[in-house]
Scaffold this active site. Sequence first.
Site, mmCIF file in Angstrom:
data_model
loop_
_atom_site.group_PDB
_atom_site.id
_atom_site.type_symbol
_atom_site.label_atom_id
_atom_site.label_comp_id
_atom_site.label_asym_id
_atom_site.label_seq_id
_atom_site.Cartn_x
_atom_site.Cartn_y
_atom_site.Cartn_z
ATOM 1 N N TRP A 64 -4.403 -13.407 -23.230
ATOM 2 C CA TRP A 64 -4.946 -13.429 -24.576
ATOM 3 C C TRP A 64 -6.058 -11.942 -24.586
ATOM 4 O O TRP A 64 -5.877 -11.139 -25.729
ATOM 5 C CB TRP A 64 -6.038 -14.611 -24.559
ATOM 6 N N HIS A 65 -6.705 -11.785 -23.484
ATOM 7 C CA HIS A 65 -7.679 -10.588 -23.645
ATOM 8 C C HIS A 65 -7.067 -9.034 -23.487
ATOM 9 O O HIS A 65 -7.555 -8.129 -24.318
ATOM 10 C CB HIS A 65 -8.696 -10.710 -22.486
ATOM 11 N N GLY A 66 -5.782 -9.177 -22.965
ATOM 12 C CA GLY A 66 -5.345 -7.771 -22.932
ATOM 13 C C GLY A 66 -4.478 -7.853 -21.683
ATOM 14 O O GLY A 66 -4.207 -8.690 -20.884
ATOM 15 N N SER A 101 -5.771 -17.068 -20.608
ATOM 16 C CA SER A 101 -7.243 -16.190 -20.994
ATOM 17 C C SER A 101 -7.106 -14.909 -20.520
ATOM 18 O O SER A 101 -7.332 -13.801 -21.586
ATOM 19 C CB SER A 101 -8.347 -16.872 -20.376
#
Length: 452
Positions: free
Chosen positions: A349-351, A346
Site C-alpha cells: 500500500w505504501h509503495g 501495508s
Amino acid sequence: MEKIIGLMSRDDWVYTGLLLFSFAASCYVRKLGNNILASGALGFAMALFIIGPRIAYSLGICAIAVGIQAFAPKKKVPFYVFLTTFTYLMFVRFAHYFLPVVEVASHTNVIQLIITLRIIGITFEENDAWLHKNDENATKRYLTRMPTLLEKFAYFYHFCGLFTGPYYTYQMLLDSQNPALQSWDPTPEVTSRFVRLLWSVPAFVITNHYFPLDSLRSDAIWEVSFFTRLVYAALIFVVFKTRVYSAWAIAESICVILGIGIYPAASNPKIIVGPTDLKVFEGLRDKENVEMNSDAIVNLDIPKVEFSDGFRDGMKAWNRSVQTWLALYVHSRVKFMRVETTMLVSAIWHGTYAGYFMSFGVVAMCAILEDVIFKLVPVNPETGLRPQWFRILYTHTIRCRGFEMLATGFLLKNASDVHHFWSSIYYWLPLLCVPFYIYSVKTAAPKLKLVV
C-alpha cells in the site's frame, strides 16, 4: 523570504498550503450545512488543481470498483474489489516504465493511497450490512444507509483527509450529518490540537534544517562512530515524527470541525469503528448538550508512540486509522501468517520502494522477537509490570533504536540507500530478529486436526 522558504521542501510547503486551505474550507462547509456532495466536489477540484491530468489514475480505479460492486456476486465483491484495487495500484506505479505516462508519485500517490482505503473500506461496509441485514440483535453497528453512486464518488474524493488522512468510514461520514452536531462546539477539541503545533512545528523546522536525510546517503556517514550514526538516526526519526504530529494535528481538526468521528463519550467510541456501546449511543445520538469526544478519529497516541514498552504498542499508537483498517480488513480475515501478511499489504500500500518492504518485513520479525523476550521476562502479577531494569534496558535499546532504524529504511526508500546506511550500523536489528523468528516458527504448536 528565501531563508524562510528554504526551511522546508517544496512538497512540505504544498502540504502545508493544502492543510490550511482545507481547514478554512471545513469551517465554511460546516456553516453551509456540511453537505457530502459539495465536499466531494471540492476535494475533486483540489486534487485536479494539484495533480492535473494525473487524477485519471484515481478515477480509473473508482470506476472499476463501482462496476465490480454493482455487477459481481455479492459474497465475492469484497475479495474482487480488494484484489483488483491492489493490482491496479501496483500497475499504475509501474506503468511509466513501459507506457508513455507520468509516474504516480508525491501528491498523486497520496491521493491514490487514501482512495484505495476508502474504496475497499466502503465495499466491506456495504457487504457486511448486506450479510447482516436480518440481524435483529446485532452487537455490531453496520452501515445504516447504502450510498448512491454520486455519494460514493463524493466519499472517495471528500476533501477531508484526501491528502494526509486520517482514514474514516462512510458510516462515520453519514454520522457527521447528525443535526445535533451543529450545536456542538468543536473549539476545545481543535484548540488542544493547535497547542500541539506550538512545539511540534518548531521541533520539525529546526531538526529538519540541521539534520537532513541526505546525510545518511553520503559516504560521510562512514567517517563517524557507530554511536554517532545511531544518534543521527534518532534525530531523523524526530524529524519524521514531528512532521506527522504537525500534519495530523491539522488534519484531525478538519475532521472535528466537520463532525467526522464525533460521538457521545458515554458510547465508548473507538478509532474508525465509532460507538461500541450501541444502546447508549441510540439513546444519546440525537440529543444536544451531551458530552462528545473525538476518540474515533484520533490518529495518534503520542504518549504511547514515545513511551510505550514495546513494538506492538508503539505500532498500534501510530497512524491508528490505517492500523485499524489493516486489522479489520486484512489481519482478522486471513487464516495464516497474519502479522506477516498484514505487514506485506501495508508495504504494498505504501509503495514499491524496497525500503518499505525491508522495514515492514523487519517489523513482523520484531513482533515475534518481542513475544519471545516478553515470555522470558513475565509481568509481575502484583504490579502488572515487568521489572523496571528490564523496561529501561529494553525500551532504550531494542525498542527505541529499533524504531529509529526502521524509520530510516522507510524514509530512504531505495534499496541502495537503505543498504548504505543499514550496513553502516551492521544490520543489527534484522540480525537480532532472525534467530528469534526462526525459533518461533520451529517451536510453533501444530494445529490439531479432528478426525471423525
